[in-house]
Design a protein around this motif. Structure first.
Motif, PDB file in Angstrom:
ATOM      1  N   ILE A 218      47.300  31.117 -25.287  1.00 45.30           N
ATOM      2  CA  ILE A 218      48.534  30.485 -25.741  1.00 45.30           C
ATOM      3  C   ILE A 218      49.501  31.593 -26.131  1.00 45.30           C
ATOM      4  O   ILE A 218      49.092  32.639 -26.644  1.00 45.30           O
ATOM      5  CB  ILE A 218      48.291  29.514 -26.915  1.00 45.30           C
ATOM      6  N   TRP A 219      50.786  31.371 -25.883  1.00 43.55           N
ATOM      7  CA  TRP A 219      51.787  32.418 -26.084  1.00 43.55           C
ATOM      8  C   TRP A 219      53.030  31.868 -26.801  1.00 43.55           C
ATOM      9  O   TRP A 219      53.430  30.722 -26.537  1.00 43.55           O
ATOM     10  CB  TRP A 219      52.221  33.023 -24.747  1.00 43.55           C
ATOM     11  N   PRO A 220      53.655  32.671 -27.640  1.00 42.36           N
ATOM     12  CA  PRO A 220      54.909  32.267 -28.298  1.00 42.36           C
ATOM     13  C   PRO A 220      56.103  32.496 -27.365  1.00 42.36           C
ATOM     14  O   PRO A 220      56.956  33.362 -27.615  1.00 42.36           O
ATOM     15  CB  PRO A 220      54.953  33.171 -29.528  1.00 42.36           C
ATOM     16  N   SER A 221      56.167  31.721 -26.317  1.00 43.55           N
ATOM     17  CA  SER A 221      57.147  31.970 -25.257  1.00 43.55           C
ATOM     18  C   SER A 221      58.583  31.832 -25.739  1.00 43.55           C
ATOM     19  O   SER A 221      59.483  32.506 -25.221  1.00 43.55           O
ATOM     20  CB  SER A 221      56.902  31.002 -24.092  1.00 43.55           C
ATOM     21  N   GLU A 222      58.818  30.973 -26.722  1.00 42.72           N
ATOM     22  CA  GLU A 222      60.177  30.799 -27.240  1.00 42.72           C
ATOM     23  C   GLU A 222      60.523  31.875 -28.261  1.00 42.72           C
ATOM     24  O   GLU A 222      61.600  32.472 -28.208  1.00 42.72           O
ATOM     25  CB  GLU A 222      60.321  29.417 -27.864  1.00 42.72           C
ATOM     26  N   GLU A 223      59.618  32.124 -29.195  1.00 38.91           N
ATOM     27  CA  GLU A 223      59.927  33.033 -30.306  1.00 38.91           C
ATOM     28  C   GLU A 223      59.805  34.509 -29.925  1.00 38.91           C
ATOM     29  O   GLU A 223      60.523  35.350 -30.458  1.00 38.91           O
ATOM     30  CB  GLU A 223      59.001  32.742 -31.491  1.00 38.91           C
ATOM     31  N   LEU A 224      58.862  34.831 -29.035  1.00 41.10           N
ATOM     32  CA  LEU A 224      58.613  36.226 -28.684  1.00 41.10           C
ATOM     33  C   LEU A 224      58.211  36.288 -27.206  1.00 41.10           C
ATOM     34  O   LEU A 224      57.058  36.555 -26.864  1.00 41.10           O
ATOM     35  CB  LEU A 224      57.502  36.800 -29.581  1.00 41.10           C
ATOM     36  N   PRO A 225      59.152  36.071 -26.316  1.00 42.14           N
ATOM     37  CA  PRO A 225      58.807  35.965 -24.888  1.00 42.14           C
ATOM     38  C   PRO A 225      58.254  37.242 -24.278  1.00 42.14           C
ATOM     39  O   PRO A 225      57.565  37.184 -23.251  1.00 42.14           O
ATOM     40  CB  PRO A 225      60.139  35.564 -24.237  1.00 42.14           C
ATOM     41  N   ALA A 226      58.516  38.397 -24.889  1.00 42.85           N
ATOM     42  CA  ALA A 226      58.027  39.659 -24.329  1.00 42.85           C
ATOM     43  C   ALA A 226      56.543  39.874 -24.564  1.00 42.85           C
ATOM     44  O   ALA A 226      55.941  40.757 -23.943  1.00 42.85           O
ATOM     45  CB  ALA A 226      58.815  40.828 -24.925  1.00 42.85           C
ATOM     46  N   LEU A 227      55.926  39.068 -25.453  1.00 39.15           N
ATOM     47  CA  LEU A 227      54.551  39.361 -25.851  1.00 39.15           C
ATOM     48  C   LEU A 227      53.572  39.227 -24.698  1.00 39.15           C
ATOM     49  O   LEU A 227      52.718  40.104 -24.504  1.00 39.15           O
ATOM     50  CB  LEU A 227      54.139  38.449 -27.009  1.00 39.15           C
ATOM     51  N   ARG A 228      53.655  38.164 -23.939  1.00 41.96           N
ATOM     52  CA  ARG A 228      52.662  37.956 -22.893  1.00 41.96           C
ATOM     53  C   ARG A 228      52.631  39.116 -21.902  1.00 41.96           C
ATOM     54  O   ARG A 228      51.565  39.672 -21.599  1.00 41.96           O
ATOM     55  CB  ARG A 228      52.912  36.649 -22.145  1.00 41.96           C
ATOM     56  N   GLY A 229      53.772  39.500 -21.359  1.00 37.27           N
ATOM     57  CA  GLY A 229      53.805  40.559 -20.357  1.00 37.27           C
ATOM     58  C   GLY A 229      53.310  41.883 -20.892  1.00 37.27           C
ATOM     59  O   GLY A 229      52.529  42.583 -20.229  1.00 37.27           O
TER      60      GLY A 229
ATOM     61  N   ASP B  41      45.101  34.208 -17.826  1.00 41.71           N
ATOM     62  CA  ASP B  41      45.466  33.231 -18.851  1.00 41.71           C
ATOM     63  C   ASP B  41      44.465  32.085 -18.952  1.00 41.71           C
ATOM     64  O   ASP B  41      44.266  31.529 -20.030  1.00 41.71           O
ATOM     65  CB  ASP B  41      46.858  32.669 -18.563  1.00 41.71           C
ATOM     66  N   LYS B  42      43.861  31.729 -17.840  1.00 42.77           N
ATOM     67  CA  LYS B  42      42.896  30.624 -17.843  1.00 42.77           C
ATOM     68  C   LYS B  42      41.621  31.093 -17.163  1.00 42.77           C
ATOM     69  O   LYS B  42      41.417  30.874 -15.972  1.00 42.77           O
ATOM     70  CB  LYS B  42      43.478  29.398 -17.132  1.00 42.77           C
TER      71      LYS B  42
ATOM     72  N   ARG C  23      52.057  51.207 -24.532  1.00 45.58           N
ATOM     73  CA  ARG C  23      51.890  51.205 -25.994  1.00 45.58           C
ATOM     74  C   ARG C  23      53.219  50.946 -26.686  1.00 45.58           C
ATOM     75  O   ARG C  23      53.307  50.141 -27.629  1.00 45.58           O
ATOM     76  CB  ARG C  23      51.302  52.535 -26.443  1.00 45.58           C
ATOM     77  N   ASP C  24      54.270  51.613 -26.223  1.00 40.97           N
ATOM     78  CA  ASP C  24      55.583  51.464 -26.857  1.00 40.97           C
ATOM     79  C   ASP C  24      56.131  50.049 -26.703  1.00 40.97           C
ATOM     80  O   ASP C  24      56.867  49.573 -27.569  1.00 40.97           O
ATOM     81  CB  ASP C  24      56.563  52.469 -26.265  1.00 40.97           C
ATOM     82  N   ARG C  25      55.781  49.388 -25.616  1.00 41.40           N
ATOM     83  CA  ARG C  25      56.254  48.022 -25.410  1.00 41.40           C
ATOM     84  C   ARG C  25      55.479  47.010 -26.250  1.00 41.40           C
ATOM     85  O   ARG C  25      56.043  46.035 -26.746  1.00 41.40           O
ATOM     86  CB  ARG C  25      56.156  47.641 -23.934  1.00 41.40           C
ATOM     87  N   LEU C  26      54.177  47.240 -26.392  1.00 41.66           N
ATOM     88  CA  LEU C  26      53.338  46.226 -27.031  1.00 41.66           C
ATOM     89  C   LEU C  26      53.270  46.320 -28.545  1.00 41.66           C
ATOM     90  O   LEU C  26      53.459  45.310 -29.243  1.00 41.66           O
ATOM     91  CB  LEU C  26      51.918  46.300 -26.454  1.00 41.66           C
ATOM     92  N   LEU C  27      52.981  47.485 -29.093  1.00 42.03           N
ATOM     93  CA  LEU C  27      52.634  47.553 -30.514  1.00 42.03           C
ATOM     94  C   LEU C  27      53.750  47.105 -31.457  1.00 42.03           C
ATOM     95  O   LEU C  27      53.458  46.461 -32.485  1.00 42.03           O
ATOM     96  CB  LEU C  27      52.159  48.966 -30.865  1.00 42.03           C
TER      97      LEU C  27
END
Length: 356
Positions: free
Chosen positions: A133-144, A113-114, A56-60
């Protein structure tokens, strides 16, 4: 042992299951009935799940960070072809008949992912079959962070589903023994939704003005008072997992801080089957679970979905972040009611009335 949540004055008591009891396969069907049965509030929580607080602390906080990106950046991650059910979505959904500009959402399948490879299937069912789809450049931590939290919530959801199946099966012989658990374990249509609720004093600033006149009368209604962050609705899936919400305040200096909810009337509200309205507080270390309409149909009404909404915080510059995982069957799964469901539901209702 299972117990009732001790909440602050004026808040609902909700059923709490212990994770260790779910793992052990303890008989929790009485608790399932209190939470999800005819007179239940349609919600319970699970305590003691290892790793959930860290997840929770990592994602929200990332919900807030993405929502504050420039509009042009966020637009890169909109996906019109999936009806905005993949990637970023703002103002595309309607609740209570009006465009929802109180919050923005980031959608993805938290399990893979697929989920589908066949182009024809993806074209026919884009809302669930399109790849993430993921914002890998702007927010790379989001996917994980998104995938980690979603998969943990899904695993716990499978255990809750097994208890729901046991409850329904004990009352309805025609109910397939592991129906809900099978749906959740095998479906490729799991959908995660990371939500950022904008401060009430700025919510929908991009397009609210165009709706101001049509909203003026509706905004005076009692229902709207309890749903200005999220309108009243039932979940349409089978089972929804919820991370407890997190609140942030933006200081005049621009500093963003995590805070406790500053408004005792803000947050999640549920309306029970008898019309009772209750504010629900999910402890920060728990996972919440709500029944959806698909499970209500599949159980012949022994499991009951309930309307719920989110009331905004009456405090300046305060936003809310949350995460939901919607577990449901694939589009071709039969929506059948067990053969003896009517008798089972009638008996359950009569038993409830006798003890009232």
């Amino acid at each position: 042992m299972p117990k009732q949540a001790a909440t602050a004055d004026g808040n609902a008591d909700i059923v709490v299951l212990q994770y260790e009891d779910l793992l052990a396969g303890s008989d929790l069907t009485a608790e399932i009935e209190r939470a999800f049965g005819y007179d239940g509030m349609g919600i319970l929580t699970v305590a003691g799940v290892p790793g959930i607080s860290d997840a929770r602390d990592r994602l929200l906080p990332l919900a807030h960070r993405f929502a504050m990106l420039p509009e042009k950046t966020k637009a890169k991650y909109e996906h019109a072809g999936s009806f905005y059910a993949v990637g970023w979505s703002f103002g595309r959904e309607k609740l209570q008949g009006r465009p929802d500009v109180s919050k923005g959402s980031y959608y993805a399948n938290p399990l893979q992912d697929k989920p589908f490879d066949d182009a024809a299937t993806i074209a026919a069912h884009p809302a669930f079959a399109e790849p993430n789809i993921w914002p890998s450049e702007e927010l790379p931590a989001l996917r994980g962070a998104f995938m980690e939290a979603g998969q943990l919530m899904h695993r716990v959801g499978c255990l809750v589903a097994a208890q729901c199946d046991a409850f329904v099966r004990a009352r309805c012989d025609a109910y397939p023994a592991d129906r809900l658990q099978h749906v959740i374990k095998t479906s490729r249509c799991c959908k995660g939704r990371l939500l950022h609720y904008f401060p009430i004093d700025t919510a929908g600033r991009e397009c609210a003005a165009s709706h101001e006149a049509s909203d003026s009368a509706a905004a005076q209604s009692t229902d709207d008072e309890f749903s200005n962050w999220c309108g009243w609705h039932n979940d349409h899936g089978s089972l929804t997992a919820l991370l407890p919400a997190m609140y942030h305040i933006t200081e005049p200096t621009g500093e963003i801080r995590q805070i406790a909810c500053p408004d005792a009337d803000a947050g999640l509200y549920v309306r029970g089957r008898q019309g009772q309205l209750a504010r629900v507080v999910i402890p920060a270390s728990h996972i919440g679970f709500q029944i959806g309409e698909t499970a209500q149909i599949h159980s012949g009404g022994l499991l009951q979905a309930t309307p719920h909404a989110v009331r905004g915080a009456a405090a300046s510059a305060v936003s809310r972040s949350s995460f939901a995982v919607f577990m449901e069957p694939e589009w071709d799964y039969p929506m059948t009611v067990p053969a003896d469901a009517a008798n089972a539901a009638t008996a359950a209702t009569a038993a409830t009335a006798a003890t009232a």
